[in-house]
Design a protein around this motif. Structure first.
Motif, PDB file in Angstrom:
ATOM      1  N   UNK A 213     -57.147  77.395  62.569  1.00  0.00           N
ATOM      2  CA  UNK A 213     -56.767  78.575  61.781  1.00  0.00           C
ATOM      3  C   UNK A 213     -58.064  79.304  61.459  1.00  0.00           C
ATOM      4  N   UNK A 214     -58.339  80.382  62.214  1.00  0.00           N
ATOM      5  CA  UNK A 214     -59.644  81.025  62.132  1.00  0.00           C
ATOM      6  C   UNK A 214     -59.554  82.375  61.415  1.00  0.00           C
ATOM      7  N   UNK A 215     -60.713  82.969  61.200  1.00  0.00           N
ATOM      8  CA  UNK A 215     -60.799  84.318  60.644  1.00  0.00           C
ATOM      9  C   UNK A 215     -61.227  85.261  61.763  1.00  0.00           C
ATOM     10  N   UNK A 216     -60.420  86.281  62.004  1.00  0.00           N
ATOM     11  CA  UNK A 216     -60.791  87.354  62.918  1.00  0.00           C
ATOM     12  C   UNK A 216     -61.522  88.411  62.082  1.00  0.00           C
ATOM     13  N   UNK A 217     -62.727  88.818  62.520  1.00  0.00           N
ATOM     14  CA  UNK A 217     -63.556  89.750  61.752  1.00  0.00           C
ATOM     15  C   UNK A 217     -63.922  90.955  62.601  1.00  0.00           C
ATOM     16  N   UNK A 218     -63.772  92.145  62.041  1.00  0.00           N
ATOM     17  CA  UNK A 218     -64.086  93.377  62.760  1.00  0.00           C
ATOM     18  C   UNK A 218     -65.524  93.370  63.264  1.00  0.00           C
ATOM     19  N   UNK A 219     -65.685  93.675  64.555  1.00  0.00           N
ATOM     20  CA  UNK A 219     -67.032  93.762  65.113  1.00  0.00           C
ATOM     21  C   UNK A 219     -67.798  94.954  64.539  1.00  0.00           C
ATOM     22  N   UNK A 220     -67.077  96.000  64.179  1.00  0.00           N
ATOM     23  CA  UNK A 220     -67.712  97.226  63.702  1.00  0.00           C
ATOM     24  C   UNK A 220     -68.062  97.178  62.220  1.00  0.00           C
ATOM     25  N   UNK A 221     -67.223  96.485  61.414  1.00  0.00           N
ATOM     26  CA  UNK A 221     -67.343  96.631  59.960  1.00  0.00           C
ATOM     27  C   UNK A 221     -67.717  95.351  59.215  1.00  0.00           C
ATOM     28  N   UNK A 222     -67.857  94.250  59.940  1.00  0.00           N
ATOM     29  CA  UNK A 222     -68.254  92.983  59.312  1.00  0.00           C
ATOM     30  C   UNK A 222     -69.474  92.444  60.054  1.00  0.00           C
ATOM     31  N   UNK A 223     -70.560  92.246  59.320  1.00  0.00           N
ATOM     32  CA  UNK A 223     -71.770  91.737  59.945  1.00  0.00           C
ATOM     33  C   UNK A 223     -71.618  90.252  60.275  1.00  0.00           C
ATOM     34  N   UNK A 224     -72.295  89.834  61.326  1.00  0.00           N
ATOM     35  CA  UNK A 224     -72.287  88.413  61.698  1.00  0.00           C
ATOM     36  C   UNK A 224     -72.868  87.586  60.566  1.00  0.00           C
ATOM     37  N   UNK A 225     -72.152  86.528  60.186  1.00  0.00           N
ATOM     38  CA  UNK A 225     -72.605  85.661  59.111  1.00  0.00           C
ATOM     39  C   UNK A 225     -72.215  86.143  57.732  1.00  0.00           C
ATOM     40  N   UNK A 226     -71.521  87.277  57.652  1.00  0.00           N
ATOM     41  CA  UNK A 226     -71.150  87.832  56.351  1.00  0.00           C
ATOM     42  C   UNK A 226     -70.031  87.024  55.702  1.00  0.00           C
ATOM     43  N   UNK A 227     -69.213  86.375  56.522  1.00  0.00           N
ATOM     44  CA  UNK A 227     -68.186  85.470  55.995  1.00  0.00           C
ATOM     45  C   UNK A 227     -68.242  84.184  56.806  1.00  0.00           C
ATOM     46  N   UNK A 228     -68.298  83.050  56.111  1.00  0.00           N
ATOM     47  CA  UNK A 228     -68.462  81.773  56.802  1.00  0.00           C
ATOM     48  C   UNK A 228     -67.492  80.697  56.327  1.00  0.00           C
ATOM     49  N   UNK A 229     -66.761  80.947  55.228  1.00  0.00           N
ATOM     50  CA  UNK A 229     -65.879  79.918  54.669  1.00  0.00           C
ATOM     51  C   UNK A 229     -64.546  80.534  54.264  1.00  0.00           C
ATOM     52  N   UNK A 230     -63.501  79.711  54.230  1.00  0.00           N
ATOM     53  CA  UNK A 230     -62.211  80.186  53.702  1.00  0.00           C
ATOM     54  C   UNK A 230     -62.377  80.628  52.256  1.00  0.00           C
ATOM     55  N   UNK A 231     -63.209  79.910  51.521  1.00  0.00           N
ATOM     56  CA  UNK A 231     -63.444  80.232  50.120  1.00  0.00           C
ATOM     57  C   UNK A 231     -63.993  81.648  49.950  1.00  0.00           C
TER      58      UNK A 231
END
Length: 341
Positions: A125-143
């Motif tokens: 169960x993963x998080x899909x993150x916008x390539x344009x609007x979310x920087x790499x490493x900006x979200x790393x945990x469900x919390x």
């Protein structure tokens, strides 16, 4: 279901499966789709000579087994999620599968501690993150989904959907109910819209700019990225990076498709042989390739696409029985915080 309907159902199924006197056959009730299973079951019959009879249904199979009681023709229950397996145990519809082969092939966290269910494939169960609007490493945990910085930026399907109930159940198992309730309320406050649709539609919403983050199962990436009939889904998949949460601690929440042996199985030995077959390397490869799922058997090759995009992540190894035991509490919590409102 009325008694009359139950008897009619049993009569129809008896006609479908034939008589129980046939020694070399196994009868399956499956929540899993026919296209996923047919090649595997045909290969099993070709290799063993054991005929496999299957009833496919989206719902109602547990109730069917319950009403049929000792007269059920079903040997095996196959599911697409831990939820129905746990429910079957709670309803006393299944018995332990005893097999050294299965214990060798399937890691302990993908098997019931009492042997009453066995995982066949897994998914994250993963998080899909916008390539344009979310920087790499900006979200790393469900919390992190509870962080106010994501207010109005998260999409998800219903909190009551079985995939999300398992995720919330895993949060309860790790953090307890009080902390998880605070987390779920905060995630609700960060939603971009009312929970709706399926996992793919959340990724579509990222592509369309409705939200920046979305929860979804890992195999949907493969389904979208290779969809020739609906090529727009390739664009949805390409719009998002794949985040496997909690790599620095417990690992990403995992779920399974699985199998359970019914309590009154007419052909228990043949049924166990089928489960053993489905956990062997060749079947695990085929299973995974067909649906972009992960094999539960260690050291089994993944699909080429998953190997390229997802290799090396750490999955949560908590036993899924402990997660499933919290699903009822998770459902109550979804209602309590008004998550779907």
């Amino acid at each position: 279901m009325t008694i009359r309907k139950a008897l009619l159902s049993a009569a129809i199924l008896g006609s479908t499966f034939g008589t129980a006197a046939q020694a070399e056959e196994v009868n399956v009730y499956s929540f899993r789709q026919e296209f996923l299973l047919k090649p595997l079951l045909e290969a099993f019959t070709a290799d063993t000579g054991i005929k496999v009879n299957v009833v496919f249904a989206n719902k109602g199979l547990l109730e069917r087994i319950e009403h049929e009681g000792r007269n059920t023709p079903a040997d095996l229950l196959l599911t697409a999620d831990i939820g129905p397996l746990y429910d079957a145990v709670e309803r006393d519809l299944v018995v332990p599968i005893k097999s050294d082969v299965i214990e060798r092939n399937v890691p302990a966290h993908f098997r019931a501690e009492d042997g009453k269910w066995v995982g066949l494939t897994s998914r994250a169960r993963i998080i899909y993150a916008s390539k344009e609007r979310v920087k790499e490493g900006e979200i790393t945990r469900y919390e992190d989904l509870a962080d106010p910085k994501w207010k109005g930026r998260i999409c998800t399907r219903s909190g009551k959907h079985t995939y999300n109930l398992s995720l919330i159940g895993s949060m309860i198992a790790h953090h307890g109910e009080a902390e998880t309730e605070k987390w779920l309320m905060a995630v609700k406050e960060n939603l971009a819209r009312k929970p709706q649709g399926n996992d793919r539609s959340q990724v579509k919403a990222i592509k369309e700019g409705v939200c920046d983050l979305a929860l979804g199962n890992s195999y949907y990436y493969g389904k979208m990225a290779t969809n020739e009939k609906q090529p727009e889904q390739k664009e949805w998949a390409a719009s998002a990076n794949l985040v496997f949460p909690n790599q620095d601690d417990r690992g990403t929440h995992m779920n399974i498709s699985g199998a359970a042996l019914t309590k009154y199985a007419p052909h228990p030995e043949a049924a166990v042989k089928l489960v053993e077959y489905l956990t062997q390397k060749s079947a695990q490869e085929l299973y995974a390739q067909a649906n972009f799922e992960f094999p539960v058997r260690p050291n089994t090759p993944w699909s080429e696409l998953l190997e390229e995009k997802m290799s090396g992540f750490k999955g949560d190894e908590i036993n899924l029985g402990k997660v499933a035991a919290e699903r009822a509490a998770a459902a109550k919590m979804v209602d309590k915080v008004g998550f779907d409102n």
